[in-house]
Write a protein that holds these residues in place. Sequence first.
Motif, PDB file in Angstrom:
ATOM      1  N   LEU A  86       0.721  -1.102   0.000  1.00 44.89           N
ATOM      2  CA  LEU A  86       0.030   0.108  -0.137  1.00 44.89           C
ATOM      3  C   LEU A  86       0.967   1.310   0.052  1.00 44.89           C
ATOM      4  N   ASP A  87       0.781   2.096  -0.855  1.00 42.85           N
ATOM      5  CA  ASP A  87       1.191   3.441  -0.925  1.00 42.85           C
ATOM      6  C   ASP A  87       0.080   4.415  -0.451  1.00 42.85           C
ATOM      7  N   VAL A  88       0.742   5.129   0.581  1.00 39.40           N
ATOM      8  CA  VAL A  88      -0.230   6.542   0.824  1.00 39.40           C
ATOM      9  C   VAL A  88       0.232   7.577   0.095  1.00 39.40           C
ATOM     10  N   GLY A  89      -1.029   8.212  -0.400  1.00 38.79           N
ATOM     11  CA  GLY A  89      -0.768   9.557  -1.145  1.00 38.79           C
ATOM     12  C   GLY A  89      -2.085  10.005  -1.352  1.00 38.79           C
ATOM     13  N   GLU A  90      -1.966  10.961  -2.494  1.00 38.76           N
ATOM     14  CA  GLU A  90      -3.271  11.654  -2.937  1.00 38.76           C
ATOM     15  C   GLU A  90      -3.403  11.047  -4.232  1.00 38.76           C
TER      16      GLU A  90
END
Length: 174
Positions: A86-90
């Motif tokens: 999982l990548d956290v971002g916008e």
Amino acid sequence: MTRGDIIHPPKRETFDLVARTNTDPKGIVRAVDEYVVQPWGLYVARPTPGRVQFHYLESWLLPSLGLRATVFHYNPGHERDHDYYLDVGEYTPGPQVWQSQDHYLDIEVRTGSGADLADVDELLDAVSDGLLAPEIAQQAVQRAVHAVDGLARNGYDLQRWLAGNGMELRWRGL
């Protein structure tokens, strides 16, 4: 990463639904095999030519959670001890083009056994170096905590956690 290392600016990607391409953070345009748009996210499936570690990736961009869930299809000898990354971002949807900006934090999910949060040091360095606003970093931490909490409450089962949020993910399972 040590403090002497140069931190990169937030990685940005473009997902062109019409041209069926994905432009990576280095500006390389790659063909996409499949896009699927759902009210809650975007599915992306594409080969990864030139990558030694893996030959294919599948991702779901989930704007409301600020997450990108990816399954990497590893080449023999390069397998990793996680099921989902999982990548956290916008993640910003559009009718023809989606945009993403990575906010450094990553979560490796091992179904049924745990989740590891990574790259907190990169996030802190990016804020310190002025590459990421403190309020964006705070939001990234909140998103990561929300994800790890949701995973823990669902036995570290990403599919179950997201289904409980009305997000039914499907994967090719190559």
